[in-house]
Design a protein around this motif. Sequence first.
Motif, PDB file in Angstrom:
ATOM      1  N   UNK A  70      -8.298  -1.110   3.637  1.00 19.85           N
ATOM      2  CA  UNK A  70      -7.439  -1.334   4.797  1.00 19.85           C
ATOM      3  C   UNK A  70      -7.829  -0.406   5.942  1.00 19.85           C
ATOM      4  N   UNK A  71      -8.102   0.834   5.634  1.00 17.51           N
ATOM      5  CA  UNK A  71      -8.528   1.790   6.660  1.00 17.51           C
ATOM      6  C   UNK A  71      -9.832   1.346   7.314  1.00 17.51           C
ATOM      7  N   UNK A  78      -6.964  11.721  -0.895  1.00 16.25           N
ATOM      8  CA  UNK A  78      -7.884  10.730  -1.472  1.00 16.25           C
ATOM      9  C   UNK A  78      -7.315   9.328  -1.286  1.00 16.25           C
ATOM     10  N   UNK A  79      -8.139   8.408  -0.769  1.00 20.14           N
ATOM     11  CA  UNK A  79      -7.706   7.027  -0.568  1.00 20.14           C
ATOM     12  C   UNK A  79      -8.162   6.169  -1.737  1.00 20.14           C
ATOM     13  N   UNK A  80      -7.229   5.501  -2.386  1.00 18.08           N
ATOM     14  CA  UNK A  80      -7.574   4.543  -3.433  1.00 18.08           C
ATOM     15  C   UNK A  80      -8.252   3.319  -2.803  1.00 18.08           C
ATOM     16  N   UNK A  81      -8.941   2.520  -3.611  1.00 16.24           N
ATOM     17  CA  UNK A  81      -9.770   1.439  -3.055  1.00 16.24           C
ATOM     18  C   UNK A  81      -9.058   0.491  -2.089  1.00 16.24           C
ATOM     19  N   UNK A  82      -7.841   0.054  -2.419  1.00  9.42           N
ATOM     20  CA  UNK A  82      -7.136  -0.886  -1.542  1.00  9.42           C
ATOM     21  C   UNK A  82      -6.814  -0.249  -0.193  1.00  9.42           C
ATOM     22  N   UNK A  90       0.818  -1.220   0.000  1.00 10.22           N
ATOM     23  CA  UNK A  90       0.000   0.000   0.000  1.00 10.22           C
ATOM     24  C   UNK A  90       0.849   1.268   0.000  1.00 10.22           C
ATOM     25  N   UNK A  91       2.166   1.114  -0.140  1.00 10.04           N
ATOM     26  CA  UNK A  91       3.070   2.260   0.015  1.00 10.04           C
ATOM     27  C   UNK A  91       2.714   3.418  -0.926  1.00 10.04           C
ATOM     28  N   UNK A 147       0.165   8.739  -1.956  1.00 12.13           N
ATOM     29  CA  UNK A 147      -0.812   9.495  -2.744  1.00 12.13           C
ATOM     30  C   UNK A 147      -1.847  10.162  -1.845  1.00 12.13           C
ATOM     31  N   UNK A 148      -2.324   9.434  -0.826  1.00 15.67           N
ATOM     32  CA  UNK A 148      -3.324  10.037   0.053  1.00 15.67           C
ATOM     33  C   UNK A 148      -2.723  11.150   0.896  1.00 15.67           C
TER      34      UNK A 148
END
Length: 206
Positions: free
Chosen positions: A71-72, A63-67, A51-52, A57-58
């Motif tokens: 996890x969050x 913005x959090x991407x789907x993966x 997820x690095x 990016x977030x």
Amino acid sequence: MTSRSIVVVSGGVSQPSSTRLLADRLAEATVADLTARGIDTTLEVVELRGLAHDVVDMTLTGYARPDLAAAQAAVAGADGVIAVSPVFTASYAGLFKSFLDVLDTDALQGTPVLLGATGGTSRHSLVLEHAMRPVFAYLRADVVPTTVFAATDDWAEAGDDDVKPLPERVRRAAAELAERVAGRQRAARGGLYDAVPSFEDLLGGA
């Protein structure tokens, strides 16, 4: 049999990873203890290595991407969390801290958490107390008293596992986490919550 969820956050950046190995041992011991208490357990592992890029990016975009979002959500919805980081430059890994930075500040509030860390020498063991525990205290997590540090020598010890210091620390910390998770379940099922009067009762039926 009741069911609870444990989420493992592994901050290891190499493959294979001693950090993941320690995380797996802590998870196995916790699940075994909960099973002995009559509690069925679902286990999910969040590998931060994969997820690095999403974490960076977030951090930059918000913005959090789907993966990463999944996890969050897993961490926020867990009944207990096992969080393990490697030690770099006398502190926890930057990726590990960055993941905590992109969690909602209330995600771990009241959640039982077991902390672990790995490093080349036992001289780094205090990282758990002077660096990691304060961060989780800030996030209002319910951190168990026993933390587990595994140095390189801990994996190389000869002899029966039953007399090695590391397996004993793993069992003790896992038992503390299991007790907190089990206690949280009992409160949710009854007792504490059932004792709270309804709004109608407080108004005297008016």
